[in-house]
Design an enzyme around this catalytic site. Sequence first.
Site, mmCIF file in Angstrom:
data_model
loop_
_atom_site.group_PDB
_atom_site.id
_atom_site.type_symbol
_atom_site.label_atom_id
_atom_site.label_comp_id
_atom_site.label_asym_id
_atom_site.label_seq_id
_atom_site.Cartn_x
_atom_site.Cartn_y
_atom_site.Cartn_z
ATOM 1 N N CYS A 1 -9.868 -10.143 -4.089
ATOM 2 C CA CYS A 1 -11.255 -10.412 -4.459
ATOM 3 C C CYS A 1 -11.322 -11.480 -5.549
ATOM 4 C CB CYS A 1 -11.925 -9.119 -4.928
ATOM 5 S SG CYS A 1 -13.698 -9.264 -5.210
ATOM 6 N N CYS B 1 -14.189 -0.421 -7.157
ATOM 7 C CA CYS B 1 -15.646 -0.500 -7.015
ATOM 8 C C CYS B 1 -16.114 0.114 -5.701
ATOM 9 C CB CYS B 1 -16.106 -1.946 -7.134
ATOM 10 S SG CYS B 1 -15.520 -3.059 -5.824
#
Length: 396
Positions: free
Chosen positions: A122, A221
């Site tokens: 990410c 997350c």
Amino acid sequence: MSSATSSTDRLPTAAGDAALQRLRTWPGEHRVAVGLSGGVDSSLTAALLVEAGWEVEGLTLWLMSGKGACCAEGLVDAAGICEQLGIPHHVVDTRDTFQREIVQRLVDGYREGITPLPCSQCNRSVKFGPMLDWAAEERGLPRIATGHYARIRHGGEQGRHQLLRGLDSRKDQSYFLYDLPQEVLGRIVFPLGELTKADTRGEAARHGLRTAEKPESQDLCLADHHGSMRAFLDAYLPPRQGEIVLSDGTVVGEHDGIEHFTIGQRKGLGVAWREPLHVIRLDPAMNQVVVAPRAEAGQRSCVVGAINWVSIAPLQQPLELEVQVRYRSEPVAAQLTPIPHTPEDEARQRPHRCRLQFLDDQFSITPGQAAVFYRGETVLGGGLIQRDDQAQTNRE
């Protein structure tokens, strides 16, 4: 006068003052987009840059729909911080990219029996590069800053930008940043790299930031978003029952999906045996979880691919170094040796790989996780641990 100015009548802490001095003397243009998640770390990053006299704009990536730090809740907190600091706030919708590059790859990895590391992917493909591009193209800003606990030293070996651990060993995030390319490292600012988490909380309180006491996220997350990692995986992968077996094929239990297991795992296996068992392999073809006693679970080597060389040039000969194979694991001594490319490797344009040889048995060498190479506090590079039929283990 902005609230940021009026809220800093109190003198900074020693650590905060040192951070401000570093920012005030930073070479080059003092114009930056700050990646704001809505948490205390990124909030203080923006506040310190404003206090140091930089031209600052806030930038938040909208990664997922729903609640959580990367969702609407984070957007609201980030917008509130920008209002408090008197700086512009921009939101870039990256939900499609995040779903394609992170969520789908994560699901595919678990389906294939590996334990992916989505945070580093990410950082490279969704956050840092795209943020730099957006800041430069849309706002004419040459740099970005984030609240990561890491440091960058410029002008290293062959002029390379070197990545260093954050000084707070408990919060150091260099492990997740090993995959950033040189062109990105040259344009990043990490104001919190020499602060501890306690320093950050104290400085955030000094600025009166609304996020000063905001709790930290304790999980990935995606896990926060779904309630747990298991709930996330269950949303994408239907249950698929299979066997839990010893290395000789003896069936000792059942499972409802190999994605719920990881190498080295001991607890939660649901197996009653005469001695504790550890997961040593996940076999997607047979849909089996392979377990063994600890005495049989040690591994002395592994293959690392998809390597990004950070602070040194690509390796040409064996090198003694320290390696970290999980975020919370301690670095261990190892030798890294380049694997010669075969004609087939060249024909298929396969990336170069290296073999890690450990001095002592390791028990959590997990395909899909990163092996990050260090020399002291400096990140030399890193790559992804691959499945390796030639790994030397106590089982051979």
